[in-house]
Enzyme design. Structure first.
Site: not given
Length: 440
Positions: A165, A284
């Site tokens: 992140k 994902h």
């Protein structure tokens, strides 16, 4: 001769309560909410018809084939307890309706036009039974759980990961630096966020290069094998394979794909490439909640999980039971078993409508990710067991001292939990105490 035009009730042909299902049939459990005034038998038969050989009227070309051989059949109906006008319709499909080795074709039939059908207010596919005769036509996961452990030389504990992140906006150089810090601190994997592909601020080739540097540096310093899920998802299959090929040339152990937005055809293509070239494949599930979040319409995630095991992937995100994303514990554990185990018994309390025998298809590691942190480690160790990947994004990078100390904290907590469990301690009761002791 013998052909009679006109509209007939579906149930005359497609509702067959005396049908004995075959070993080779693909079985589906649909949760139906019929429109007012539509009997459940007619609604169930309509689902079977529209997802197999039927159309709204009798056609003369029906006489040119054996419909009895090819049609789907609604063979059982049960009212859903506690819900008004909701039924589970069980439908059996003959194997010959589907192309071998194609999840795309399977879904085009079973969850195609029928979901927009007027006679139904809502429709949800709750489960599918994939017979061995069909699953054996798929390659499945590129490598599976055991081969992955052998490649990584990591045994007896869950694997640790972390999503880098901020997910968008870092330059490739800074991105590589964040990866290095996390891996050096003790994580097994770091991860591209699902929406990191090849944007103006960080082109894919630059990212791959700086990440490879971080991998080699952290491996040299820790003596452990490290990986980063390099997201190969792209706008075309050709571009996706180009990225996977570059990852292989750099010596990266694992690549990543967004299987729902990328599509099953692209996913199966990539899974075949990964097996042929020794790459692990992380999957994902971006977009899954569009399909699976409504309780009465769409598709349950356990169906998407089974589809992924057929299409191919070594890891897949499976919710957390404890973090920021929704998930009911028993039901989540049900599809976690469907991903990992070879044989899973029918168990309605866990949402498993059919006994599923995967025969020799390798298992998939479930990934717990989304709002989890160090204090969840005891619960996660207990819930998911050793064959899982625990991914702490903000739970690593949000550490007040930085990425590497955050990674150290996660690794220490995990190893303490695994050791406490192996010594017979009760993690549910003593988990926090175990972690406090480990920090001293």
């Amino acid at each position: 001769v013998g052909f009679k035009a006109g509209v007939k009730d579906y149930r005359l042909n497609y509702y067959t309560p005396d049908y004995q299902t075959k070993e080779t049939d693909i079985l589906a459990a649909f949760r139906m909410t019929p429109q007012p005034g539509v009997p459940p038998e007619e609604a169930g038969a309509a689902v079977a018809a529209e997802s197999s050989t039927g159309t709204w009227t009798t056609v003369w070309t029906d006489g040119l084939t054996s419909l009895d051989r090819y049609k789907g059949r609604c063979y059982d109906l049960e009212a859903v307890p506690g819900e008004e006008n909701q039924y589970i319709a069980y439908v059996a499909y003959p194997l010959d309706l589907f192309e071998e080795g194609s999840v795309t074709n399977l879904f085009t039939s079973i969850v195609g036009n029928v979901f927009g059908f007027k006679a139904l207010r809502a429709l949800r596919l709750e489960d599918l039974r994939i017979p061995p005769a069909y699953s054996k036509t798929f390659q499945g996961p590129p490598h599976g759980i055991q081969v992955e452990r052998d490649k990584l030389n990591k045994y007896g504990r869950p694997l640790l990961g972390c999503t880098i992140k901020p997910k968008l906006g870092l330059s490739a150089k800074n991105y590589g630096r964040a990866v290095y810090e996390c891996l050096r601190g003790g994580l097994d994997f770091t991860k591209d966020d699902e929406n990191v592909n090849s944007q103006p601020f960080m082109r894919w080739r630059d990212r791959f290069l700086f990440v490879a540097e971080a991998l080699y540096k952290s491996q040299a310093e820790t003596g452990e094998i490290k990986g980063h899920y390099l997201n190969a998802t792209a706008g075309t299959c050709e571009e996706m394979l180009k990225r996977a090929e570059f990852a292989r040339e750099l010596g990266a152990p694992i690549v990543m794909h967004d299987y729902l937005t990328g599509g099953f055809t692209a996913n199966t293509t990539l899974a075949h490439y990964c097996r042929d070239n020794g790459l692990l494949l992380h999957i994902h599930r971006a977009m899954h909640a569009v399909i699976d979040r409504q309780k009465n319409h769409g598709m349950h995630f356990r169906v998407l999980a089974k589809a992924l095991r057929l299409s191919g992937g070594d890891h897949i995100h499976a919710g957390t039971v404890v973090g920021k994303l929704e998930g009911e514990r028993q039901v989540t554990l049900g599809f976690v078993d469907l991903l990992r185990d070879d044989y899973i018994e029918k168990d309605r309390s866990r949402g498993i409508y059919f006994t599923q025998d995967w025969v020799s298809l390798p298992g998939v590691l479930p990934v717990a990710s989304g709002g989890i942190h160090v204090w969840h480690x005891p619960a996660l160790t207990e819930i998911f067991g050793d064959d899982s990947v625990l991914q702490f994004g903000g739970g690593t990078l949000g550490h007040p001292w930085g990425n590497a100390p955050g990674a150290v904290a996660n690794r220490v907590a995990l190893e303490a939990c695994v050791q406490a469990r192996n010594e017979g301690r009760d993690l549910a009761r003593e988990g926090n105490e175990v972690i406090r002791e480990a920090t001293k």
